[in-house]
Design an enzyme around this catalytic site. Structure first.
Site, PDB file in Angstrom:
ATOM      1  N   MET A 104       3.213 -49.860 -41.402  1.00 57.60           N
ATOM      2  CA  MET A 104       2.343 -49.934 -40.232  1.00 57.60           C
ATOM      3  C   MET A 104       1.661 -48.576 -40.001  1.00 57.60           C
ATOM      4  O   MET A 104       1.099 -48.329 -38.937  1.00 57.60           O
ATOM      5  CB  MET A 104       3.142 -50.359 -38.993  1.00 57.60           C
ATOM      6  CG  MET A 104       3.799 -51.748 -39.199  1.00 57.60           C
ATOM      7  SD  MET A 104       3.987 -52.718 -37.686  1.00 57.60           S
ATOM      8  CE  MET A 104       5.066 -51.655 -36.734  1.00 57.60           C
ATOM      9  N   GLY A 105       1.708 -47.715 -41.016  1.00 59.49           N
ATOM     10  CA  GLY A 105       1.012 -46.432 -40.906  1.00 59.49           C
ATOM     11  C   GLY A 105       1.781 -45.403 -40.098  1.00 59.49           C
ATOM     12  O   GLY A 105       2.970 -45.553 -39.854  1.00 59.49           O
ATOM     13  N   HIS A 149       8.483 -42.990 -45.301  1.00 60.81           N
ATOM     14  CA  HIS A 149       7.444 -43.691 -46.059  1.00 60.81           C
ATOM     15  C   HIS A 149       7.088 -42.927 -47.340  1.00 60.81           C
ATOM     16  O   HIS A 149       6.859 -43.527 -48.395  1.00 60.81           O
ATOM     17  CB  HIS A 149       6.167 -43.821 -45.219  1.00 60.81           C
ATOM     18  CG  HIS A 149       6.332 -44.580 -43.946  1.00 60.81           C
ATOM     19  ND1 HIS A 149       6.275 -43.974 -42.710  1.00 60.81           N
ATOM     20  CD2 HIS A 149       6.543 -45.892 -43.708  1.00 60.81           C
ATOM     21  CE1 HIS A 149       6.433 -44.886 -41.776  1.00 60.81           C
ATOM     22  NE2 HIS A 149       6.600 -46.059 -42.348  1.00 60.81           N
ATOM     23  N   GLN A 195       4.379 -59.462 -35.145  1.00 61.00           N
ATOM     24  CA  GLN A 195       5.774 -59.042 -35.077  1.00 61.00           C
ATOM     25  C   GLN A 195       6.081 -58.245 -33.810  1.00 61.00           C
ATOM     26  O   GLN A 195       7.185 -57.727 -33.663  1.00 61.00           O
ATOM     27  CB  GLN A 195       6.169 -58.260 -36.335  1.00 61.00           C
ATOM     28  CG  GLN A 195       5.588 -56.873 -36.460  1.00 61.00           C
ATOM     29  CD  GLN A 195       5.756 -56.317 -37.869  1.00 61.00           C
ATOM     30  OE1 GLN A 195       5.199 -56.805 -38.829  1.00 61.00           O
ATOM     31  NE2 GLN A 195       6.550 -55.270 -37.997  1.00 61.00           N
ATOM     32  N   GLN A 242      15.476 -55.986 -41.428  1.00 59.11           N
ATOM     33  CA  GLN A 242      14.218 -56.353 -42.078  1.00 59.11           C
ATOM     34  C   GLN A 242      14.418 -56.432 -43.593  1.00 59.11           C
ATOM     35  O   GLN A 242      13.989 -57.397 -44.238  1.00 59.11           O
ATOM     36  CB  GLN A 242      13.157 -55.306 -41.751  1.00 59.11           C
ATOM     37  CG  GLN A 242      11.888 -55.424 -42.576  1.00 59.11           C
ATOM     38  CD  GLN A 242      10.852 -54.394 -42.165  1.00 59.11           C
ATOM     39  OE1 GLN A 242      10.215 -54.520 -41.132  1.00 59.11           O
ATOM     40  NE2 GLN A 242      10.699 -53.342 -42.953  1.00 59.11           N
ATOM     41  N   SER A 271      11.435 -41.655 -38.115  1.00 55.68           N
ATOM     42  CA  SER A 271      10.810 -42.851 -37.553  1.00 55.68           C
ATOM     43  C   SER A 271       9.503 -42.489 -36.886  1.00 55.68           C
ATOM     44  O   SER A 271       9.379 -41.421 -36.286  1.00 55.68           O
ATOM     45  CB  SER A 271      11.725 -43.507 -36.508  1.00 55.68           C
ATOM     46  OG  SER A 271      10.997 -44.466 -35.753  1.00 55.68           O
ATOM     47  N   ARG A 314       8.528 -43.669 -34.302  1.00 48.17           N
ATOM     48  CA  ARG A 314       8.748 -43.703 -32.847  1.00 48.17           C
ATOM     49  C   ARG A 314       9.428 -42.435 -32.329  1.00 48.17           C
ATOM     50  O   ARG A 314       9.543 -42.260 -31.118  1.00 48.17           O
ATOM     51  CB  ARG A 314       9.533 -44.956 -32.463  1.00 48.17           C
ATOM     52  CG  ARG A 314       8.727 -46.250 -32.655  1.00 48.17           C
ATOM     53  CD  ARG A 314       9.442 -47.468 -32.115  1.00 48.17           C
ATOM     54  NE  ARG A 314       8.618 -48.665 -32.168  1.00 48.17           N
ATOM     55  CZ  ARG A 314       8.644 -49.594 -33.134  1.00 48.17           C
ATOM     56  NH1 ARG A 314       9.479 -49.434 -34.148  1.00 48.17           N
ATOM     57  NH2 ARG A 314       7.864 -50.651 -33.100  1.00 48.17           N
TER      58      ARG A 314
END
Lengths: 281, 281
Positions: free
Chosen positions: A27-28, A34, A58, A150, A182, A184
């Site tokens: 999701m970038g 990543h 989602q 996931q 993360s 977030r």
């Protein structure tokens, strides 16, 4: 490095390739987790495609779709440095150009862990990865162990639905102090950022306790105690389940100890895989 | 003509091909409807694969899975005569070797027509065609218009989930007296077989009435009246819906008039597609 924005462009690019294709769907707002997925793909495959798509199906109605962090320019730079060959960067209109009443139902694998508090989340994940796998037609796909539920669901999807591709599990990448990387993490206040590594410490202590005592209850109670007394976060769940089935009544050779913790503006997840047989041998 | 019984054999055979691959998935006990699908594939594609698999996940607990008719030898002979290159004939254990909690949910497209009385049926159909498409990786797939709801759902699945293949709709093949060809016709008693063409006649009359009066109610009442007075069958449903959305409140340029009728040992289905714009022009 090519930037592809339509499905048609991806299909044409795919046809022009020789050799194997590795694929990293994201999701970038890329971080080192990543980057590790991309590096493994570049090392193992002849070509690598990164997709950047913040998938609306989602996200729940009260979740952070609109304010999910984005930085396409920085992502592009990082991908280029790693040696990625192309980025698929579609709009939501491009991805969902055809409406349907058909959805995935994740079933009981979504009843535990994050699935409990994010109804429909994994159904949306399965939808978008199925679409992406059909558009990209990769030989190899790379997912991080950090998003353990996931990963378990995607492995189950790929095997049970006979997708012609191989799923690679990549270990969680952490900050120096142990906090799992993360997108977030940027939402944490300075004080919360200081506390956040305690989540990983608590999981490690609980894992040791579980291996010593074979008691789920003791291990979970300890982790719960540490996180709730030493951080300002609120525990969403702490569970110790069989892996990859995610069953709390099953006692398997591979187990997962996983938690999610709410801070003021971020919900962090982390997990440890516990190999019981190997550790006891 | 090759007989392939494992997924691995199909994958290896697929890799050995040059040119396009047409695919006709069936449950076997082939009749002229299937033959038409196979002929179209042989005519349009460089290679043709037929699959014969009585899929347990699309049968309900009280349905006819165990007594579904089978005749592999005759099917093989027919396929060979038509010029089919290979048959995929797996066991249920081979097809469902990996368990998962993940299923498809057909949503509102399964709420009408056959979906009403066969809960879960189309979810099972979507599951098996997804698996077959992934194993076979065809360029073209051929389905009959007779199973109109199945066709509508598969077209929706393929488009909305970006499967890299093209779905061909093939017109219903009928007996000389109009009865739609079906593997289940063998279950009819002699007397029932005599009455069965009335279903098609009733649909044709109702279609004309609908085009003349633009009244769904009149058209449906007429078809209901004809079938219930002139046959010994019991009507499961008669509906007039938009196509391919299968919505009874939508008035589209393409409509479907469809019915299912129970006889003593067989449930027959039939339908007519009604192009309103073209007919009125």
């Amino acid at each position: 490095m090519k930037i592809l924005t339509s499905k048609q462009q991806v299909r044409e690019w795919r046809k022009s390739l020789s050799g194997s294709l590795g694929f990293v769907p994201t999701m970038g707002y890329l971080h080192e987790g990543h980057a590790e997925l991309l590096k493994q793909s570049v090392a193992q495959c002849d070509n690598t495609l990164l997709s950047i798509f913040v998938n609306p199906t989602q996200f729940g109605p009260n979740e952070d779709l609109d304010r999910y962090p984005r930085d396409f320019e920085r992502d592009t730079q990082l991908a280029k440095e790693i040696g990625v060959d192309a980025i698929f960067y579609p709009s939501a209109e491009e991805m969902y150009s055809v409406q349907t009443s058909i959805t995935f139902d994740s079933g009981k694998m979504a009843d535990a862990l994050c699935g409990k508090s994010r109804p429909g989340h994994f159904d949306g994940v399965l939808q978008v990865v199925t679409k992406l796998f059909h558009i990209v037609q990769p030989d190899d796909v790379f997912f991080g162990q950090k998003d353990a539920q996931q990963l378990a669901l995607i492995e189950s999807l790929v095997e049970a639905y006979d997708f012609p591709l191989h799923v690679h599990r990549v270990a969680t990448v952490r900050e120096a102090d142990g906090l799992a990387k993360s997108s977030r993490n940027v939402y944490l206040s300075e004080a919360e950022r200081q506390e956040a590594p305690i989540i990983y410490q608590a999981l490690q202590e609980a894992k040791e306790l579980y291996l010593q005592t074979d008691s789920r209850e003791k291990a979970l109670a300890h982790a719960r105690e540490v996180i709730s007394t030493k951080t300002s976060g609120t525990i969403d769940y702490i569970e110790l389940l069989s892996y990859p089935n995610l069953n709390e009544r099953e006692s398997a050779s591979t187990m997962i100890l996983a938690t999610a913790v709410f801070f003021s503006k971020a919900r962090l997840i982390d997990n440890l895989i516990i190999e019981r047989v190997r550790t006891h041998a």
